[in-house]
Enzyme design. Structure first.
Site, PDB file in Angstrom:
ATOM      1  N   PRO A  61       0.831  -1.211   0.000  1.00 17.95           N
ATOM      2  CA  PRO A  61       0.000   0.000   0.000  1.00 17.95           C
ATOM      3  C   PRO A  61       0.863   1.257   0.000  1.00 17.95           C
ATOM      4  O   PRO A  61       1.801   1.353   0.792  1.00 17.95           O
ATOM      5  CB  PRO A  61      -0.782  -0.121   1.315  1.00 17.95           C
ATOM      6  CG  PRO A  61       0.039  -1.030   2.177  1.00 17.95           C
ATOM      7  CD  PRO A  61       0.740  -1.969   1.251  1.00 17.95           C
TER       8      PRO A  61
ATOM      9  N   THR B 205       0.389   5.518  -0.226  1.00 10.96           N
ATOM     10  CA  THR B 205      -0.343   6.783  -0.340  1.00 10.96           C
ATOM     11  C   THR B 205       0.257   7.630  -1.441  1.00 10.96           C
ATOM     12  O   THR B 205       1.470   7.856  -1.465  1.00 10.96           O
ATOM     13  CB  THR B 205      -0.260   7.533   1.004  1.00 10.96           C
ATOM     14  OG1 THR B 205      -1.000   6.787   1.964  1.00 10.96           O
ATOM     15  CG2 THR B 205      -0.820   8.933   0.912  1.00 10.96           C
TER      16      THR B 205
ATOM     17  N   GLN C 211      -6.881  -0.937   1.385  1.00 12.66           N
ATOM     18  CA  GLN C 211      -6.346  -0.726   2.739  1.00 12.66           C
ATOM     19  C   GLN C 211      -7.156   0.377   3.404  1.00 12.66           C
ATOM     20  O   GLN C 211      -7.163   1.521   2.937  1.00 12.66           O
ATOM     21  CB  GLN C 211      -4.871  -0.328   2.722  1.00 12.66           C
ATOM     22  CG  GLN C 211      -4.318  -0.299   4.157  1.00 12.66           C
ATOM     23  CD  GLN C 211      -2.941   0.296   4.288  1.00 12.66           C
ATOM     24  OE1 GLN C 211      -2.715   1.429   3.873  1.00 12.66           O
ATOM     25  NE2 GLN C 211      -2.015  -0.445   4.864  1.00 12.66           N
TER      26      GLN C 211
ATOM     27  N   HIS D 111      -5.472  -1.160   8.149  1.00 14.66           N
ATOM     28  CA  HIS D 111      -4.166  -0.521   8.398  1.00 14.66           C
ATOM     29  C   HIS D 111      -3.960  -0.437   9.909  1.00 14.66           C
ATOM     30  O   HIS D 111      -4.383   0.519  10.559  1.00 14.66           O
ATOM     31  CB  HIS D 111      -4.133   0.858   7.758  1.00 14.66           C
ATOM     32  CG  HIS D 111      -2.747   1.436   7.659  1.00 14.66           C
ATOM     33  ND1 HIS D 111      -1.671   0.929   8.358  1.00 14.66           N
ATOM     34  CD2 HIS D 111      -2.259   2.464   6.920  1.00 14.66           C
ATOM     35  CE1 HIS D 111      -0.586   1.642   8.057  1.00 14.66           C
ATOM     36  NE2 HIS D 111      -0.917   2.573   7.188  1.00 14.66           N
ATOM     37  N   GLY D 112      -3.297  -1.468  10.428  1.00 16.17           N
ATOM     38  CA  GLY D 112      -3.018  -1.492  11.864  1.00 16.17           C
ATOM     39  C   GLY D 112      -1.564  -1.211  12.152  1.00 16.17           C
ATOM     40  O   GLY D 112      -1.072  -1.553  13.231  1.00 16.17           O
ATOM     41  N   ALA D 113      -0.864  -0.572  11.209  1.00 16.70           N
ATOM     42  CA  ALA D 113       0.596  -0.427  11.301  1.00 16.70           C
ATOM     43  C   ALA D 113       1.014   1.040  11.377  1.00 16.70           C
ATOM     44  O   ALA D 113       0.192   1.952  11.422  1.00 16.70           O
ATOM     45  CB  ALA D 113       1.234  -1.094  10.079  1.00 16.70           C
ATOM     46  N   ASN D 114       2.334   1.229  11.408  1.00 16.92           N
ATOM     47  CA  ASN D 114       2.977   2.520  11.134  1.00 16.92           C
ATOM     48  C   ASN D 114       2.585   3.684  12.046  1.00 16.92           C
ATOM     49  O   ASN D 114       2.687   4.845  11.668  1.00 16.92           O
ATOM     50  CB  ASN D 114       2.731   2.942   9.668  1.00 16.92           C
ATOM     51  CG  ASN D 114       3.404   1.995   8.694  1.00 16.92           C
ATOM     52  OD1 ASN D 114       4.185   1.131   9.110  1.00 16.92           O
ATOM     53  ND2 ASN D 114       3.135   2.144   7.410  1.00 16.92           N
TER      54      ASN D 114
ATOM     55  N   TYR E 126      -0.409   4.571  13.206  1.00 18.41           N
ATOM     56  CA  TYR E 126      -1.740   5.163  13.044  1.00 18.41           C
ATOM     57  C   TYR E 126      -2.697   4.592  14.101  1.00 18.41           C
ATOM     58  O   TYR E 126      -2.275   3.865  14.996  1.00 18.41           O
ATOM     59  CB  TYR E 126      -2.222   4.976  11.605  1.00 18.41           C
ATOM     60  CG  TYR E 126      -1.312   5.714  10.647  1.00 18.41           C
ATOM     61  CD1 TYR E 126      -1.274   7.113  10.641  1.00 18.41           C
ATOM     62  CD2 TYR E 126      -0.427   5.038   9.811  1.00 18.41           C
ATOM     63  CE1 TYR E 126      -0.400   7.811   9.808  1.00 18.41           C
ATOM     64  CE2 TYR E 126       0.448   5.722   8.973  1.00 18.41           C
ATOM     65  CZ  TYR E 126       0.457   7.115   8.980  1.00 18.41           C
ATOM     66  OH  TYR E 126       1.325   7.802   8.171  1.00 18.41           O
TER      67      TYR E 126
ATOM     68  N   ARG F 121      -2.557  -5.329   8.665  1.00 15.77           N
ATOM     69  CA  ARG F 121      -1.145  -4.940   8.634  1.00 15.77           C
ATOM     70  C   ARG F 121      -0.745  -4.447  10.019  1.00 15.77           C
ATOM     71  O   ARG F 121      -1.460  -3.638  10.619  1.00 15.77           O
ATOM     72  CB  ARG F 121      -0.925  -3.831   7.596  1.00 15.77           C
ATOM     73  CG  ARG F 121       0.548  -3.600   7.321  1.00 15.77           C
ATOM     74  CD  ARG F 121       0.836  -2.644   6.184  1.00 15.77           C
ATOM     75  NE  ARG F 121       2.074  -3.048   5.528  1.00 15.77           N
ATOM     76  CZ  ARG F 121       2.830  -2.268   4.798  1.00 15.77           C
ATOM     77  NH1 ARG F 121       2.478  -1.011   4.587  1.00 15.77           N
ATOM     78  NH2 ARG F 121       3.946  -2.711   4.257  1.00 15.77           N
TER      79      ARG F 121
ATOM     80  N   ASN G 198       6.116   7.596  13.139  1.00 15.55           N
ATOM     81  CA  ASN G 198       5.116   8.492  13.727  1.00 15.55           C
ATOM     82  C   ASN G 198       5.247   8.626  15.246  1.00 15.55           C
ATOM     83  O   ASN G 198       4.244   8.669  15.979  1.00 15.55           O
ATOM     84  CB  ASN G 198       3.698   8.063  13.309  1.00 15.55           C
ATOM     85  CG  ASN G 198       3.415   8.474  11.878  1.00 15.55           C
ATOM     86  OD1 ASN G 198       3.780   9.575  11.454  1.00 15.55           O
ATOM     87  ND2 ASN G 198       2.806   7.586  11.106  1.00 15.55           N
TER      88      ASN G 198
ATOM     89  N   GLY H 159       7.116  -2.084  -2.272  1.00 14.31           N
ATOM     90  CA  GLY H 159       6.508  -0.767  -2.377  1.00 14.31           C
ATOM     91  C   GLY H 159       7.193   0.053  -3.446  1.00 14.31           C
ATOM     92  O   GLY H 159       6.776   0.084  -4.612  1.00 14.31           O
ATOM     93  N   ARG H 160       8.296   0.693  -3.051  1.00 11.05           N
ATOM     94  CA  ARG H 160       8.983   1.609  -3.975  1.00 11.05           C
ATOM     95  C   ARG H 160       9.374   0.967  -5.298  1.00 11.05           C
ATOM     96  O   ARG H 160       9.250   1.621  -6.351  1.00 11.05           O
ATOM     97  CB  ARG H 160      10.179   2.239  -3.244  1.00 11.05           C
ATOM     98  CG  ARG H 160       9.710   3.208  -2.149  1.00 11.05           C
ATOM     99  CD  ARG H 160      10.763   3.517  -1.122  1.00 11.05           C
ATOM    100  NE  ARG H 160      11.046   2.368  -0.266  1.00 11.05           N
ATOM    101  CZ  ARG H 160      11.837   2.405   0.804  1.00 11.05           C
ATOM    102  NH1 ARG H 160      12.413   3.553   1.147  1.00 11.05           N
ATOM    103  NH2 ARG H 160      12.034   1.330   1.527  1.00 11.05           N
TER     104      ARG H 160
HETATM  105  C1  LIG Z   1       5.175   6.960  -1.025  1.00  7.61           C
HETATM  106  C2  LIG Z   1       4.856   5.926   0.009  1.00  7.61           C
HETATM  107  C3  LIG Z   1       3.579   5.897   0.561  1.00  7.61           C
HETATM  108  C4  LIG Z   1       3.246   4.912   1.510  1.00  7.61           C
HETATM  109  N1  LIG Z   1       1.961   4.849   1.982  1.00  7.61           N
HETATM  110  C5  LIG Z   1       1.589   3.808   2.765  1.00  7.61           C
HETATM  111  C6  LIG Z   1       0.215   3.596   3.098  1.00  7.61           C
HETATM  112  O1  LIG Z   1      -0.700   4.317   2.671  1.00  7.61           O
HETATM  113  N2  LIG Z   1      -0.073   2.546   3.895  1.00  7.61           N
HETATM  114  C7  LIG Z   1       0.891   1.703   4.385  1.00  7.61           C
HETATM  115  O2  LIG Z   1       0.579   0.765   5.120  1.00  7.61           O
HETATM  116  N3  LIG Z   1       2.188   1.861   4.052  1.00  7.61           N
HETATM  117  C8  LIG Z   1       2.553   2.865   3.237  1.00  7.61           C
HETATM  118  N4  LIG Z   1       3.867   2.974   2.833  1.00  7.61           N
HETATM  119  C9  LIG Z   1       4.833   1.951   3.229  1.00  7.61           C
HETATM  120  C10 LIG Z   1       4.945   0.853   2.170  1.00  7.61           C
HETATM  121  O3  LIG Z   1       3.767   0.062   2.136  1.00  7.61           O
HETATM  122  C11 LIG Z   1       6.141  -0.088   2.453  1.00  7.61           C
HETATM  123  O4  LIG Z   1       6.005  -0.622   3.754  1.00  7.61           O
HETATM  124  C12 LIG Z   1       7.479   0.630   2.352  1.00  7.61           C
HETATM  125  O5  LIG Z   1       7.556   1.379   1.161  1.00  7.61           O
HETATM  126  C13 LIG Z   1       8.656  -0.356   2.420  1.00  7.61           C
HETATM  127  O6  LIG Z   1       8.637  -1.243   1.330  1.00  7.61           O
HETATM  128  P1  LIG Z   1       9.691  -1.053   0.106  1.00  7.61           P
HETATM  129  O7  LIG Z   1      11.074  -1.047   0.717  1.00  7.61           O
HETATM  130  O8  LIG Z   1       9.475  -2.250  -0.797  1.00  7.61           O
HETATM  131  O9  LIG Z   1       9.365   0.245  -0.551  1.00  7.61           O
HETATM  132  C14 LIG Z   1       4.218   3.968   1.903  1.00  7.61           C
HETATM  133  C15 LIG Z   1       5.503   4.014   1.352  1.00  7.61           C
HETATM  134  C16 LIG Z   1       5.826   4.977   0.400  1.00  7.61           C
HETATM  135  C17 LIG Z   1       7.198   4.965  -0.209  1.00  7.61           C
END
Ligand SMILES: Cc1cc2nc3c(=O)[nH]c(=O)nc-3n(C[C@H](O)[C@H](O)[C@H](O)COP(=O)(O)O)c2cc1C
Length: 346
Positions: free
Chosen positions: A22, A24, A97, A171-174, A176, A223, A231, A315-316
């Site tokens: 996921p 944003t 999500q 979304h139970g992570a990060n 929030y 998650r 955060n 992700g990236r």
């Molecule tokens: C631009 C951006 C936006 C993100 N937004 C979310 C989000 O909305 N929800 C979420 O759970 N994680 C979000 N993440 C975290 C990613 O899901 C992921 O955990 C993170 O990028 C690490 O994975 P990677 O190394 O493969 O990029 C975001 C990451 C990036 C780079």
């Protein structure tokens, strides 16, 4: 192995083991309705075994900055339906999500009211995506408001299914809202949602149960970030007991999967007995585990072969490579991610 099918449960079969994490993108107008550009962005990535959408708000006062889609109006449901139809037309699967940021917000995004959290707490410094504003205090949720929020999560989950999603990731992570309840640093409640590991896990489990009632366990996933890292939540030695309890409970619920919320899966957390999030969750959760955070397909392949987790979320790399799966199939190199790629929705 990464490119072979994976049977998630009776109803969902993934074409491969690679999941789009996921992310944003803050690309909607003020109405939170997914745009035609977003339809094309997700459809372009439909070869992923599973797409998980960007965090999507469960109510009008769930967000912490602009441009974020929602799942609480008819127009938003219709907008997401265009996304799910486009992904399905390409043979893909897509989960929504659903998200409430809790204290990670500002009155400017909440019609002037204070952000909410499990307890009164304070964040400081500029807001990442709205740097002219600073974080501040949040107020503690009242008991009735907790019930309302649980119902809102369930309603958003129902709306996701109505919009054609194959399932929902909570979304139970990060750091929030759900995560704020799960960590001692941000949860000082004295009622049945605080103090003991069972009570700290209660909000997450109440939401899971309400969403299971709404959409069924096979369509639901969660998650989690057992290690505190984002955060402004600090880890506490007692957190491991909360997540151990939660993961044991979730193991008996038949969810589609659980997923690590993390940017760097090599990181070891003192509060998790010096384990990585993936190691800790693998130890305590019996079911499909998605791992995420700084993996590459080649290192993840070895980890999956060693049974460290089941599915790889990227992700990236998916921002840099809309055709990521096609590249892996032909052995073409992946393009490196650069933060400037966030300026467009290609
Ligand atoms: C631009 C951006 C936006 C993100 N937004 C979310 C989000 O909305 N929800 C979420 O759970 N994680 C979000 N993440 C975290 C990613 O899901 C992921 O955990 C993170 O990028 C690490 O994975 P990677 O190394 O493969 O990029 C975001 C990451 C990036 C780079």
């Amino acid at each position: 192995m990464l490119l072979t099918k994976y049977q998630l449960n009776k109803t969902l079969e993934l074409q491969n083991r690679i999941v789009m994490a996921p992310m944003t993108r803050a690309a909607t107008a003020a109405d939170g309705v997914p745009t035609a550009e977003m339809v094309a962005y997700y459809a372009r990535r439909a070869e992923a075994g599973l797409i998980i959408t960007e965090g999507t708000l469960i109510s009008e006062i769930a967000g912490g900055h602009g441009g974020v889609p929602g799942l609480f109006t008819e127009a938003q449901i219709a907008g997401w339906r265009a996304v799910t139809e486009a992904v399905h037309a390409q043979g893909g699967l897509i989960f929504s999500q659903i998200w409430h940021v809790g204290r990670v917000s500002h009155p400017d995004f909440l019609h002037g009211i204070l952000p909410v959290g499990p307890s009164v707490s304070e964040m400081t410094g500029p807001i990442n995506r709205a740097r002219h504003l600073s974080f501040g205090q949040c107020r503690a949720l009242l008991r009735d408001e907790i019930n309302e929020l649980i119902a809102q999560y369930a309603q958003a989950a129902s709306h996701a299914i109505a919009a054609g999603f194959d399932g929902v990731e909570l979304h139970g992570a990060n750091g929030y809202l759900i995560d704020q309840f799960l960590h001692y640093d941000t949860n000082h409640r004295e009622d049945e949602y605080g103090k003991t590991p069972e009570n700290l896990a209660r909000f997450a489990l109440d939401i899971v149960r309400a969403c299971i009632d709404a959409i069924g366990y096979e369509r639901l996933s969660l998650r989690l970030s057992p290690g505190a890292y984002l955060n402004q939540i600090n880890g506490d030695a007692r957190d491991a007991m909360v997540f151990r309890y939660l993961l044991e409970k979730l193991s008996n619920m038949g969810l589609a999967y659980v997923h690590t919320g993390n940017f760097d899966d090599a990181r070891r957390f003192p509060e998790l007995e010096a384990k990585t999030m993936t190691e800790f969750m693998r130890q305590h959760y019996r079911g499909t585990l998605i791992s995420c955070g700084g993996h590459s397909p080649s290192t993840a392949l070895k980890a999956i072969q060693a049974n460290e987790f089941d599915l790889l979320a990227l992700g990236r790399p998916f921002i840099a490579n809309p055709d990521l799966i096609a590249r892996l199939k032909t052995g073409a190199p992946l393009k490196a991610y650069d933060v400037s790629m966030l300026n467009t929705l290609y």
